[in-house]
Write a protein that holds these residues in place. Structure first.
Motif, PDB file in Angstrom:
ATOM      1  N   GLY A 171     -10.430  -1.158  25.371  1.00 36.62           N
ATOM      2  CA  GLY A 171      -9.805   0.148  25.598  1.00 36.62           C
ATOM      3  C   GLY A 171      -9.305   0.818  24.316  1.00 36.62           C
ATOM      4  N   LYS A 172      -9.838   0.433  23.157  1.00 28.55           N
ATOM      5  CA  LYS A 172      -9.420   1.075  21.893  1.00 28.55           C
ATOM      6  C   LYS A 172      -9.747   2.571  21.929  1.00 28.55           C
ATOM      7  CE  LYS A 172     -12.033  -1.789  19.438  1.00 28.55           C
ATOM      8  NZ  LYS A 172     -12.306  -2.848  20.424  1.00 28.55           N
ATOM      9  N   THR A 173     -11.040   2.865  22.135  1.00 31.83           N
ATOM     10  CA  THR A 173     -11.491   4.254  22.077  1.00 31.83           C
ATOM     11  C   THR A 173     -10.823   5.088  23.174  1.00 31.83           C
ATOM     12  OG1 THR A 173     -13.580   3.525  21.134  1.00 31.83           O
ATOM     13  CG2 THR A 173     -13.556   5.710  22.154  1.00 31.83           C
ATOM     14  N   THR A 174     -10.781   4.532  24.378  1.00 36.76           N
ATOM     15  CA  THR A 174     -10.168   5.253  25.499  1.00 36.76           C
ATOM     16  C   THR A 174      -8.708   5.563  25.185  1.00 36.76           C
ATOM     17  OG1 THR A 174     -11.653   4.027  26.951  1.00 36.76           O
ATOM     18  CG2 THR A 174      -9.786   5.125  27.996  1.00 36.76           C
TER      19      THR A 174
ATOM     20  N   ALA B  47     -13.708   5.997  13.389  1.00 37.53           N
ATOM     21  CA  ALA B  47     -14.231   5.068  12.365  1.00 37.53           C
ATOM     22  C   ALA B  47     -15.168   4.041  12.986  1.00 37.53           C
ATOM     23  CB  ALA B  47     -13.072   4.389  11.645  1.00 37.53           C
ATOM     24  N   ASP B  48     -15.732   4.382  14.134  1.00 37.62           N
ATOM     25  CA  ASP B  48     -16.700   3.495  14.781  1.00 37.62           C
ATOM     26  C   ASP B  48     -18.045   4.218  14.851  1.00 37.62           C
ATOM     27  OD1 ASP B  48     -18.193   1.783  16.299  1.00 37.62           O
ATOM     28  OD2 ASP B  48     -16.752   1.626  17.944  1.00 37.62           O
ATOM     29  N   ALA B  49     -19.078   3.597  14.273  1.00 38.54           N
ATOM     30  CA  ALA B  49     -20.403   4.226  14.214  1.00 38.54           C
ATOM     31  C   ALA B  49     -20.942   4.596  15.603  1.00 38.54           C
ATOM     32  CB  ALA B  49     -21.384   3.297  13.502  1.00 38.54           C
ATOM     33  N   GLN B  50     -20.416   3.957  16.644  1.00 40.07           N
ATOM     34  CA  GLN B  50     -20.856   4.321  18.003  1.00 40.07           C
ATOM     35  C   GLN B  50     -20.493   5.783  18.322  1.00 40.07           C
ATOM     36  OE1 GLN B  50     -20.321   0.779  21.025  1.00 40.07           O
ATOM     37  NE2 GLN B  50     -18.570   0.715  19.662  1.00 40.07           N
ATOM     38  N   GLY B  51     -19.434   6.294  17.688  1.00 45.25           N
ATOM     39  CA  GLY B  51     -19.035   7.699  17.865  1.00 45.25           C
ATOM     40  C   GLY B  51     -18.507   8.024  19.253  1.00 45.25           C
TER      41      GLY B  51
ATOM     42  N   ILE C 248      -6.635   6.506  14.308  1.00 45.66           N
ATOM     43  CA  ILE C 248      -7.951   6.089  13.804  1.00 45.66           C
ATOM     44  C   ILE C 248      -8.533   5.040  14.745  1.00 45.66           C
ATOM     45  CG2 ILE C 248      -9.285   5.332  11.811  1.00 45.66           C
ATOM     46  CD1 ILE C 248      -6.951   5.959  10.007  1.00 45.66           C
ATOM     47  N   ASP C 249      -9.720   5.333  15.267  1.00 45.71           N
ATOM     48  CA  ASP C 249     -10.398   4.411  16.189  1.00 45.71           C
ATOM     49  C   ASP C 249     -11.234   3.414  15.399  1.00 45.71           C
ATOM     50  OD1 ASP C 249     -11.310   3.248  18.516  1.00 45.71           O
ATOM     51  OD2 ASP C 249     -12.932   4.709  18.802  1.00 45.71           O
ATOM     52  N   CYS C 250     -10.932   2.126  15.545  1.00 50.98           N
ATOM     53  CA  CYS C 250     -11.644   1.078  14.795  1.00 50.98           C
ATOM     54  C   CYS C 250     -12.831   0.534  15.583  1.00 50.98           C
ATOM     55  CB  CYS C 250     -10.709  -0.097  14.529  1.00 50.98           C
ATOM     56  SG  CYS C 250      -9.455   0.247  13.303  1.00 50.98           S
TER      57      CYS C 250
END
Ligand code: ATP
Ligand code: MG
Length: 289
Positions: free
Chosen positions: A45-48, A69-73, A158-160
């Protein structure tokens, strides 16, 4: 009437939360605070949390930037920002080809919210960074220039990515503090000691101010005993860091990104949205102290 059925309890709770949130005043930090949202465990649940805490803080009147900051975007797309390869992004920032101010895009659904998008190009940065000068400080240098130039920004999330590689290291060196989302499931605390010792090491060597300020319990299922047990275990280990608010598992939370939206705008009065708004309020009040 409360106590009749789980559904009527939920409706009553949502109503009380809405009334509470309408009157609530968000705390404003004295200066810009940079919060890394990290956990090397995937899918916790980081991005969420980045997307919805940022959206809730912006709705609460704070000026907020999300750095993906995650290539998944995933954070970029959930906030309605295009991130096709070649889009000026965190990759250009970290490799020194652009400043954060140059790549920011305004979130289409909310005022006061801007995004530094991530594209798949960022996946190459792990290797490219190895040969660059100040390789651990690339993002920190960019963030401090940005914060100096845009002092009106209250919060930077910042999303890791789910790893402890050079990009995550750059995020940790750029941040003031770390927020760790914990999924309320078996093995919730697994891997946490590794994350904790990484953060300790970074604060010892590269960024003395770094510390874990906040833990957020996510995807809780009130109907299960397991959620309760995990919650009390996390609270007993981390009594001061763990936010009072727990984020429930909610279909609306998981479907909002496919509409390019946070759940805050997609389903404003649902339990997931209200929980993220309450968690954001709590966080802002802590930051204003
Ligand atoms: P990764 O490590 O891959 O970056 P992550 O830690 O960023 O993952 P998310 O992408 O935020 O985790 O969430 C993982 C999955 O769980 C997603 O499909 C998301 O929609 C879903 N999810 C997150 N929070 C909730 C929630 N409260 N209720 C229901 N589903 C959720
Ligand atoms: Mg993620």
């Amino acid at each position: 009437m409360a106590g009749q059925t789980p559904l009527s309890d939920q409706i009553t709770q949502n109503f009380q939360d809405r009334v509470f949130l309408e009157k609530a005043k968000f705390g404003v930090p004295f200066s810009t605070r940079v919060i890394a949202v990290a956990n090397q465990k995937g899918g916790v649940g980081k991005t969420t949390s980045v997307v919805n805490l940022a959206a809730a803080c912006a709705l609460g009147g704070l000026k907020v930037v999300v750095i993906d900051a995650d290539a998944q975007g995933n954070a970029s797309s959930a906030l309605g920002i295009a991130h096709t390869p070649g889009t000026p992004s965190t990759y250009e920032v970290i490799t020194g080809q652009a400043s954060i101010g140059e790549v920011l895009k305004a979130c289409p659904d909310l005022d006061n919210l801007w995004v530094c998008p991530a594209t798949i190009d960022l996946s190459g940065a792990e290797i490219e960074l190895v040969d660059l000068a100040r390789r651990e400080f690339r993002l920190a240098d960019a963030v401090s220039h940005f914060v100096e130039a845009y002092q009106q920004i209250d919060l930077v999330f910042i999303d890791c990515p789910p790893s402890l590689g050079l990009v995550t290291l750059n995020v940790m060196v750029a941040a003031d503090e770390v927020l760790i989302p914990i999924q309320t499931e078996y093995y919730a605390l697994e891997g946490l000691s590794q994350l904790w010792s990484t953060i300790d090491r970074i604060s010892g060597d590269l960024n003395p101010k770094l510390h874990v300020s906040t833990m957020l319990l996510t995807m809780a299922d009130k109907r299960t005993k397991l959620s309760e047990e995990v919650e009390s275990e996390v609270r007993s280990h981390f009594p001061t860091q763990t936010l009072q608010t727990v984020i429930p598992r909610s279909v609306r939370v998981s479907e909002a990104p496919s509409y390019g939206q946070s759940v805050i705008t997609y389903d404003p009065n649902g339990a997931g949205s209200l929980a993220y708004r309450k968690a954001a309020l709590e966080l802002s009040l802590r930051l204003a102290k």
